[in-house]
Design an enzyme around this catalytic site. Sequence first.
Site, PDB file in Angstrom:
ATOM      1  N   ASP A 248      -0.269  -7.455  -5.670  1.00  0.00           N
ATOM      2  CA  ASP A 248      -1.600  -7.610  -5.084  1.00  0.00           C
ATOM      3  C   ASP A 248      -1.328  -8.574  -3.836  1.00  0.00           C
ATOM      4  O   ASP A 248      -0.499  -9.424  -3.931  1.00  0.00           O
ATOM      5  CB  ASP A 248      -2.742  -8.266  -5.997  1.00  0.00           C
ATOM      6  CG  ASP A 248      -3.898  -8.337  -5.384  1.00  0.00           C
ATOM      7  OD1 ASP A 248      -3.949  -8.495  -4.185  1.00  0.00           O
ATOM      8  OD2 ASP A 248      -4.918  -8.335  -6.194  1.00  0.00           O
TER       9      ASP A 248
ATOM     10  N   TYR B  55     -15.241  -2.810   8.589  1.00  0.00           N
ATOM     11  CA  TYR B  55     -13.872  -2.179   8.773  1.00  0.00           C
ATOM     12  C   TYR B  55     -13.370  -2.566  10.093  1.00  0.00           C
ATOM     13  O   TYR B  55     -12.284  -2.978  10.455  1.00  0.00           O
ATOM     14  CB  TYR B  55     -13.691  -0.878   8.380  1.00  0.00           C
ATOM     15  CG  TYR B  55     -12.327  -0.212   8.555  1.00  0.00           C
ATOM     16  CD1 TYR B  55     -11.291  -0.622   7.536  1.00  0.00           C
ATOM     17  CD2 TYR B  55     -12.085   0.886   9.606  1.00  0.00           C
ATOM     18  CE1 TYR B  55     -10.223   0.081   7.638  1.00  0.00           C
ATOM     19  CE2 TYR B  55     -11.116   1.461   9.442  1.00  0.00           C
ATOM     20  CZ  TYR B  55      -9.905   1.354   8.574  1.00  0.00           C
ATOM     21  OH  TYR B  55      -8.716   1.541   8.876  1.00  0.00           O
TER      22      TYR B  55
ATOM     23  N   GLY C 124       0.899  -1.142  -0.194  1.00  0.00           N
ATOM     24  CA  GLY C 124      -0.095   0.268  -0.115  1.00  0.00           C
ATOM     25  C   GLY C 124       0.987   1.233  -0.042  1.00  0.00           C
ATOM     26  O   GLY C 124       0.381   2.264   0.269  1.00  0.00           O
TER      27      GLY C 124
ATOM     28  N   LYS D  97     -10.580  -5.001  11.560  1.00  0.00           N
ATOM     29  CA  LYS D  97      -9.280  -4.548  12.461  1.00  0.00           C
ATOM     30  C   LYS D  97      -9.381  -5.363  13.704  1.00  0.00           C
ATOM     31  O   LYS D  97      -8.322  -5.565  14.228  1.00  0.00           O
ATOM     32  CB  LYS D  97      -9.256  -3.144  12.714  1.00  0.00           C
ATOM     33  CG  LYS D  97      -8.976  -2.231  11.291  1.00  0.00           C
ATOM     34  CD  LYS D  97      -7.760  -2.275  10.769  1.00  0.00           C
ATOM     35  CE  LYS D  97      -7.399  -1.376   9.663  1.00  0.00           C
ATOM     36  NZ  LYS D  97      -6.135  -1.705   8.956  1.00  0.00           N
TER      37      LYS D  97
ATOM     38  N   LEU E 176       1.647   3.457  -2.137  1.00  0.00           N
ATOM     39  CA  LEU E 176       1.240   4.688  -2.897  1.00  0.00           C
ATOM     40  C   LEU E 176       0.080   5.197  -2.233  1.00  0.00           C
ATOM     41  O   LEU E 176      -0.423   6.310  -2.812  1.00  0.00           O
ATOM     42  CB  LEU E 176       0.912   4.315  -4.422  1.00  0.00           C
ATOM     43  CG  LEU E 176       1.720   3.592  -5.079  1.00  0.00           C
ATOM     44  CD1 LEU E 176       1.525   3.050  -6.519  1.00  0.00           C
ATOM     45  CD2 LEU E 176       3.299   4.170  -5.181  1.00  0.00           C
ATOM     46  N   GLY E 177      -0.342   4.836  -1.201  1.00  0.00           N
ATOM     47  CA  GLY E 177      -1.615   5.319  -0.539  1.00  0.00           C
ATOM     48  C   GLY E 177      -1.203   6.497   0.542  1.00  0.00           C
ATOM     49  O   GLY E 177       0.108   6.966   0.442  1.00  0.00           O
ATOM     50  N   GLN E 178      -2.124   6.981   1.220  1.00  0.00           N
ATOM     51  CA  GLN E 178      -1.920   8.281   2.240  1.00  0.00           C
ATOM     52  C   GLN E 178      -0.686   8.122   3.149  1.00  0.00           C
ATOM     53  O   GLN E 178      -0.047   8.907   2.986  1.00  0.00           O
ATOM     54  CB  GLN E 178      -3.245   8.466   2.882  1.00  0.00           C
ATOM     55  CG  GLN E 178      -3.190   9.927   3.479  1.00  0.00           C
ATOM     56  CD  GLN E 178      -4.303  10.193   4.538  1.00  0.00           C
ATOM     57  OE1 GLN E 178      -5.169   9.143   4.932  1.00  0.00           O
ATOM     58  NE2 GLN E 178      -4.467  11.638   4.997  1.00  0.00           N
TER      59      GLN E 178
HETATM   60  P1  NAD Z   1      -4.934   4.114   1.279  1.00  0.00           P
HETATM   61  O1  NAD Z   1      -6.393   3.668   0.704  1.00  0.00           O
HETATM   62  O2  NAD Z   1      -4.429   5.732   1.094  1.00  0.00           O
HETATM   63  O3  NAD Z   1      -3.974   3.252   0.815  1.00  0.00           O
HETATM   64  C1  NAD Z   1      -3.933   1.748   0.677  1.00  0.00           C
HETATM   65  C2  NAD Z   1      -3.212   1.488  -0.457  1.00  0.00           C
HETATM   66  O4  NAD Z   1      -3.434   0.173  -0.558  1.00  0.00           O
HETATM   67  C3  NAD Z   1      -3.839   2.003  -1.811  1.00  0.00           C
HETATM   68  O5  NAD Z   1      -2.927   2.710  -2.537  1.00  0.00           O
HETATM   69  C4  NAD Z   1      -4.481   0.877  -2.547  1.00  0.00           C
HETATM   70  O6  NAD Z   1      -4.041   0.812  -3.880  1.00  0.00           O
HETATM   71  C5  NAD Z   1      -3.606  -0.400  -1.900  1.00  0.00           C
HETATM   72  N1  NAD Z   1      -4.357  -1.591  -2.060  1.00  0.00           N
HETATM   73  C6  NAD Z   1      -5.539  -1.617  -1.947  1.00  0.00           C
HETATM   74  N2  NAD Z   1      -5.915  -2.961  -2.204  1.00  0.00           N
HETATM   75  C7  NAD Z   1      -4.829  -3.741  -2.545  1.00  0.00           C
HETATM   76  C8  NAD Z   1      -4.163  -5.078  -2.741  1.00  0.00           C
HETATM   77  N3  NAD Z   1      -4.809  -5.845  -3.005  1.00  0.00           N
HETATM   78  N4  NAD Z   1      -2.795  -5.176  -3.002  1.00  0.00           N
HETATM   79  C9  NAD Z   1      -2.087  -4.156  -3.050  1.00  0.00           C
HETATM   80  N5  NAD Z   1      -2.242  -2.862  -2.433  1.00  0.00           N
HETATM   81  C10 NAD Z   1      -3.534  -2.644  -2.190  1.00  0.00           C
HETATM   82  O7  NAD Z   1      -4.843   4.006   2.794  1.00  0.00           O
HETATM   83  P2  NAD Z   1      -4.099   4.656   3.857  1.00  0.00           P
HETATM   84  O8  NAD Z   1      -5.100   5.676   4.513  1.00  0.00           O
HETATM   85  O9  NAD Z   1      -2.821   5.031   3.555  1.00  0.00           O
HETATM   86  O10 NAD Z   1      -4.090   3.417   4.923  1.00  0.00           O
HETATM   87  C11 NAD Z   1      -3.126   2.499   5.299  1.00  0.00           C
HETATM   88  C12 NAD Z   1      -3.404   1.726   6.423  1.00  0.00           C
HETATM   89  O11 NAD Z   1      -3.544   2.429   7.657  1.00  0.00           O
HETATM   90  C13 NAD Z   1      -4.423   0.682   6.172  1.00  0.00           C
HETATM   91  O12 NAD Z   1      -4.430  -0.407   6.824  1.00  0.00           O
HETATM   92  C14 NAD Z   1      -5.623   1.615   6.962  1.00  0.00           C
HETATM   93  O13 NAD Z   1      -6.624   0.706   7.535  1.00  0.00           O
HETATM   94  C15 NAD Z   1      -4.848   2.200   8.081  1.00  0.00           C
HETATM   95  N6  NAD Z   1      -5.465   3.401   8.717  1.00  0.00           N
HETATM   96  C16 NAD Z   1      -5.743   4.632   8.153  1.00  0.00           C
HETATM   97  C17 NAD Z   1      -6.124   5.657   8.743  1.00  0.00           C
HETATM   98  C18 NAD Z   1      -6.480   6.737   8.030  1.00  0.00           C
HETATM   99  O14 NAD Z   1      -6.856   8.043   8.512  1.00  0.00           O
HETATM  100  N7  NAD Z   1      -5.930   6.975   6.954  1.00  0.00           N
HETATM  101  C19 NAD Z   1      -6.691   5.591  10.103  1.00  0.00           C
HETATM  102  C20 NAD Z   1      -6.459   4.434  10.881  1.00  0.00           C
HETATM  103  C21 NAD Z   1      -6.054   3.264  10.193  1.00  0.00           C
END
Ligand code: NAD
Length: 320
Positions: free
Chosen positions: A56, A146, A12, A150, A14-16
Site C-alpha cells: 500500500d 481529482y 499501481g 493533480k 496492476l492497473g491500466q
Molecule cells: P488504475 O486505476 O487502472 O490503476 C491504479 C492502480 O493503483 C490499481 O491497480 C490500484 O489497485 C492501485 N492502487 C490504488 N490504491 C493503492 C494504494 N493505496 N497502494 C497501492 N496501489 C494502489 O489507474 P491507471 O489508469 O493505470 O492510472 C495510473 C495513473 O495515471 C494515475 O495516477 C492516474 O491518475 C493517471 N492517469 C490516468 C489516466 C487514464 O485515462 N487512465 C489519465 C490521466 C492520468
Amino acid sequence: MESYTEKILITGALGQIGTELTNKLVEIHGADNVVASGLDRYQKGMTSAGHYERMDVTNTQLVRQVISDYEITTVYHLASLLSGTSEKQPLFAWKLNLEPLIHFCEMAKEGLLKKIFWPSSIAVFGKGIPKNDVAQEVVLNPTTVYGISKMAGEKWCEYYFDKYGVDVRSIRYPGLISWKTPAGGGTTDYAVEIFYEAVESGKYTSFISEDTAMPMLYMDDAIKATLQLMDAPQENLTIRSSYNLGGMSFTPKELASEIKNIIPEFEIDYKPDFRQAIADSWPSSIDDSIAKKDWGLSYDFGISEMSADMIKNLKVKLSK
Ligand code: NAD
C-alpha cells in the site's frame, strides 16, 4: 551524464497503465531490474516483472523498506484514485493522490532515489479555460477533487525540483485507451468500454453525450511518451510541473462512426451521468508543442489506426 544500472519500482503496476508500462520496462531493462507493486496478493503470471511486492503506497515504512531492499533508483508512481472514483471519496482521494508522491520526493531529496515519474491529468485545467488548443501555461482552475489533487501534485513536483533539484518528471495524460487491462474509473472510460461492447454485443450506451470532445491517447503512444520523457537529458526539460500532452481529440459520435466502418451493425445511444459534468469541465484539445520541442513527443496512432487495433485485439481476447 552519470551512468548507473536502473532499478525500477512501479506502483499501481496492476492497473491500466501499470500493466503495459511494466511489460515495456521489463523488455528494456530485464525482469530482474523491475519491481512491480500493487494492493493484490501475488498470483503466478500476474506481472512480467521479476519481483512483486504487495504494498500500500500510503504505508511509508514499507515503501522505504522496498526502496532500500531492492536498491531502487527510479520510481514510476502510478497508484492513485481516478476521477470518477475520487468524487465518491474526496478526502481519501486527496490523501492517496498526494501524500505518497510527496514521500517519494522526500526520498529523492535524501538521495535514496535518482528519478521519479508521476502522471498528472488534463483534469487540472477546469473552468473558464478556452476549450480548444489549451496552452501549457494557463491558469489552472480544476473543479473536481481529482483535478485539485493533480494540480497540487504538479506544484509539489515543481517545488521539489526548484528547491532541492529532485528529478521528478510528469505528463498531463489525456484519456487513455487500451485493450489489455480494463479502465479504472475515469471519465474517458467510455472510449474503452465502447470497444468491448461493440465486439461483444454490437451496442453501447454512452455515459458521455454525443458531441463532447475530449483529448485521448492510445496506450502504445502513452507508454512511448512516458519513456521518451524519462530518457530525455535533464537539461532539455523546461517544464517541471507537468507537460501538456494532447493525443487526438474526438467525440463519442465520431468514435462510433469509426467503429461502424469496421462493425457496420454497431449501434450507440446516449445517457449522460455524473461524469458528463466532469467532462464538461475538461478541455476538448490540448497544445503539446513544448513536449514536442523538449523531448521529441510524437504519435503513431490516430482515431482510425487506434479503432482498427482495438477491435482486432479485442476480437481475439474476448473469444478466449
Ligand atoms: P488504475 O486505476 O487502472 O490503476 C491504479 C492502480 O493503483 C490499481 O491497480 C490500484 O489497485 C492501485 N492502487 C490504488 N490504491 C493503492 C494504494 N493505496 N497502494 C497501492 N496501489 C494502489 O489507474 P491507471 O489508469 O493505470 O492510472 C495510473 C495513473 O495515471 C494515475 O495516477 C492516474 O491518475 C493517471 N492517469 C490516468 C489516466 C487514464 O485515462 N487512465 C489519465 C490521466 C492520468
